[in-house]
Motif scaffolding. Sequence first.
Motif, PDB file in Angstrom:
ATOM      1  N   LEU A   1       0.828  -1.210   0.000  1.00 41.51           N
ATOM      2  CA  LEU A   1       0.000   0.000   0.000  1.00 41.51           C
ATOM      3  C   LEU A   1       0.860   1.257   0.000  1.00 41.51           C
ATOM      4  CD1 LEU A   1      -2.783  -1.047   2.533  1.00 41.51           C
ATOM      5  CD2 LEU A   1      -3.048  -0.715   0.058  1.00 41.51           C
ATOM      6  N   ALA A   2       1.922   1.249   0.779  1.00 42.39           N
ATOM      7  CA  ALA A   2       2.812   2.409   0.839  1.00 42.39           C
ATOM      8  C   ALA A   2       3.525   2.624  -0.494  1.00 42.39           C
ATOM      9  CB  ALA A   2       3.827   2.233   1.970  1.00 42.39           C
ATOM     10  N   GLU A   3       4.048   1.547  -1.059  1.00 43.82           N
ATOM     11  CA  GLU A   3       4.827   1.660  -2.294  1.00 43.82           C
ATOM     12  C   GLU A   3       3.966   2.026  -3.495  1.00 43.82           C
ATOM     13  OE1 GLU A   3       7.511  -1.161  -5.265  1.00 43.82           O
ATOM     14  OE2 GLU A   3       7.173  -1.799  -3.197  1.00 43.82           O
ATOM     15  N   HIS A   4       2.803   1.389  -3.634  1.00 49.35           N
ATOM     16  CA  HIS A   4       2.007   1.558  -4.851  1.00 49.35           C
ATOM     17  C   HIS A   4       0.934   2.635  -4.757  1.00 49.35           C
ATOM     18  CE1 HIS A   4       3.809  -1.842  -6.955  1.00 49.35           C
ATOM     19  NE2 HIS A   4       3.842  -2.431  -5.775  1.00 49.35           N
ATOM     20  N   PHE A   5       0.504   2.968  -3.542  1.00 51.67           N
ATOM     21  CA  PHE A   5      -0.580   3.931  -3.396  1.00 51.67           C
ATOM     22  C   PHE A   5      -0.233   5.101  -2.483  1.00 51.67           C
ATOM     23  CE2 PHE A   5      -2.566  -0.169  -4.341  1.00 51.67           C
ATOM     24  CZ  PHE A   5      -3.278   0.163  -5.488  1.00 51.67           C
ATOM     25  N   GLY A   6       0.936   5.074  -1.877  1.00 49.11           N
ATOM     26  CA  GLY A   6       1.332   6.144  -0.990  1.00 49.11           C
ATOM     27  C   GLY A   6       0.526   6.192   0.297  1.00 49.11           C
ATOM     28  N   VAL A   7      -0.053   5.075   0.680  1.00 53.28           N
ATOM     29  CA  VAL A   7      -0.897   5.009   1.882  1.00 53.28           C
ATOM     30  C   VAL A   7      -0.107   4.348   3.004  1.00 53.28           C
ATOM     31  CG1 VAL A   7      -2.995   4.019   2.876  1.00 53.28           C
ATOM     32  CG2 VAL A   7      -3.007   4.856   0.514  1.00 53.28           C
ATOM     33  N   GLU A   8       0.020   5.066   4.099  1.00 50.02           N
ATOM     34  CA  GLU A   8       0.672   4.523   5.292  1.00 50.02           C
ATOM     35  C   GLU A   8      -0.416   4.129   6.284  1.00 50.02           C
ATOM     36  OE1 GLU A   8       3.957   4.077   5.755  1.00 50.02           O
ATOM     37  OE2 GLU A   8       4.552   5.023   3.860  1.00 50.02           O
ATOM     38  N   VAL A   9      -0.439   2.857   6.680  1.00 46.03           N
ATOM     39  CA  VAL A   9      -1.441   2.355   7.619  1.00 46.03           C
ATOM     40  C   VAL A   9      -0.779   2.226   8.989  1.00 46.03           C
ATOM     41  CG1 VAL A   9      -3.021   0.460   8.145  1.00 46.03           C
ATOM     42  CG2 VAL A   9      -2.590   1.097   5.761  1.00 46.03           C
ATOM     43  N   SER A  10      -1.343   2.917   9.980  1.00 40.65           N
ATOM     44  CA  SER A  10      -0.788   2.874  11.333  1.00 40.65           C
ATOM     45  C   SER A  10      -1.196   1.578  12.034  1.00 40.65           C
ATOM     46  CB  SER A  10      -1.286   4.064  12.150  1.00 40.65           C
ATOM     47  OG  SER A  10      -2.666   3.902  12.442  1.00 40.65           O
ATOM     48  N   ASP A  11      -0.512   1.264  13.126  1.00 37.54           N
ATOM     49  CA  ASP A  11      -0.874   0.098  13.924  1.00 37.54           C
ATOM     50  C   ASP A  11      -2.317   0.210  14.409  1.00 37.54           C
ATOM     51  OD1 ASP A  11       1.620  -1.032  13.600  1.00 37.54           O
ATOM     52  OD2 ASP A  11       2.379  -0.341  15.543  1.00 37.54           O
ATOM     53  N   GLU A  12      -2.707   1.399  14.825  1.00 34.95           N
ATOM     54  CA  GLU A  12      -4.061   1.624  15.331  1.00 34.95           C
ATOM     55  C   GLU A  12      -5.100   1.382  14.236  1.00 34.95           C
ATOM     56  OE1 GLU A  12      -1.555   3.948  15.683  1.00 34.95           O
ATOM     57  OE2 GLU A  12      -1.080   3.403  17.743  1.00 34.95           O
ATOM     58  N   GLU A  13      -4.830   1.896  13.037  1.00 35.76           N
ATOM     59  CA  GLU A  13      -5.755   1.695  11.919  1.00 35.76           C
ATOM     60  C   GLU A  13      -5.851   0.219  11.555  1.00 35.76           C
ATOM     61  OE1 GLU A  13      -5.289   5.775   9.336  1.00 35.76           O
ATOM     62  OE2 GLU A  13      -3.638   4.333   9.299  1.00 35.76           O
ATOM     63  N   SER A  14      -4.726  -0.451  11.562  1.00 39.17           N
ATOM     64  CA  SER A  14      -4.705  -1.872  11.247  1.00 39.17           C
ATOM     65  C   SER A  14      -5.502  -2.679  12.272  1.00 39.17           C
ATOM     66  CB  SER A  14      -3.257  -2.373  11.189  1.00 39.17           C
ATOM     67  OG  SER A  14      -3.224  -3.737  10.872  1.00 39.17           O
ATOM     68  N   THR A  15      -5.319  -2.362  13.551  1.00 39.32           N
ATOM     69  CA  THR A  15      -6.046  -3.041  14.614  1.00 39.32           C
ATOM     70  C   THR A  15      -7.544  -2.788  14.498  1.00 39.32           C
ATOM     71  OG1 THR A  15      -4.140  -2.929  16.083  1.00 39.32           O
ATOM     72  CG2 THR A  15      -6.285  -3.252  17.122  1.00 39.32           C
ATOM     73  N   ALA A  16      -7.911  -1.538  14.248  1.00 38.03           N
ATOM     74  CA  ALA A  16      -9.327  -1.188  14.114  1.00 38.03           C
ATOM     75  C   ALA A  16      -9.971  -1.900  12.929  1.00 38.03           C
ATOM     76  CB  ALA A  16      -9.484   0.331  13.972  1.00 38.03           C
ATOM     77  N   MET A  17      -9.270  -1.957  11.802  1.00 33.99           N
ATOM     78  CA  MET A  17      -9.820  -2.623  10.624  1.00 33.99           C
ATOM     79  C   MET A  17      -9.938  -4.125  10.871  1.00 33.99           C
ATOM     80  SD  MET A  17     -11.201  -2.502   7.722  1.00 33.99           S
ATOM     81  CE  MET A  17     -10.985  -0.804   7.304  1.00 33.99           C
ATOM     82  N   GLY A  18      -8.962  -4.706  11.526  1.00 35.18           N
ATOM     83  CA  GLY A  18      -9.044  -6.126  11.856  1.00 35.18           C
ATOM     84  C   GLY A  18     -10.254  -6.424  12.721  1.00 35.18           C
ATOM     85  N   ALA A  19     -10.526  -5.561  13.699  1.00 34.58           N
ATOM     86  CA  ALA A  19     -11.690  -5.746  14.565  1.00 34.58           C
ATOM     87  C   ALA A  19     -12.981  -5.631  13.765  1.00 34.58           C
ATOM     88  CB  ALA A  19     -11.666  -4.716  15.693  1.00 34.58           C
ATOM     89  N   ARG A  20     -13.039  -4.657  12.872  1.00 29.51           N
ATOM     90  CA  ARG A  20     -14.250  -4.500  12.041  1.00 29.51           C
ATOM     91  C   ARG A  20     -14.474  -5.707  11.141  1.00 29.51           C
ATOM     92  NH1 ARG A  20     -14.526   0.971   8.966  1.00 29.51           N
ATOM     93  NH2 ARG A  20     -16.563   0.104   8.449  1.00 29.51           N
ATOM     94  N   LEU A  21     -13.400  -6.235  10.562  1.00 32.67           N
ATOM     95  CA  LEU A  21     -13.531  -7.408   9.706  1.00 32.67           C
ATOM     96  C   LEU A  21     -13.999  -8.619  10.505  1.00 32.67           C
ATOM     97  CD1 LEU A  21     -10.378  -6.971   7.457  1.00 32.67           C
ATOM     98  CD2 LEU A  21     -12.773  -6.851   6.726  1.00 32.67           C
ATOM     99  N   ARG A  22     -13.424  -8.807  11.707  1.00 36.00           N
ATOM    100  CA  ARG A  22     -13.857  -9.932  12.551  1.00 36.00           C
ATOM    101  C   ARG A  22     -15.326  -9.799  12.921  1.00 36.00           C
ATOM    102  NH1 ARG A  22      -8.735  -9.209  14.111  1.00 36.00           N
ATOM    103  NH2 ARG A  22      -9.229  -7.825  15.835  1.00 36.00           N
TER     104      ARG A  22
END
Length: 87
Positions: free
Chosen positions: A55-76
């Motif tokens: 995501l960082a290399e191809h789209f310039g999007v940096e995902v924080s640990d907090e964002e990753s954790t929140a998205m994982g919770a939403r997916l679960r």
Amino acid sequence: MSDAMIRVPTEVRDRLAVIAQSRGTSIRTLVQEFAESTLTDEERRERAERTRAYLAEHFGVEVSDEESTAMGARLRETFLPTNGAAA
């Protein structure tokens, strides 16, 4: 390939037999598919890091640990049934 015996309670074996039959397969194949498709915690972390790097290399999007954790919770919450919830 050599076979191994796995001991499980009778109820588990019976449940596996029902699931396998409903899928038109065997318990052996069902267990093999589960083992091949289930990621360990370390494999999930490695996959997440590769995804973040992509995501960082191809789209310039940096995902924080907090964002990753929140998205994982939403997916679960969305895809995994909780205890007592209708499946």
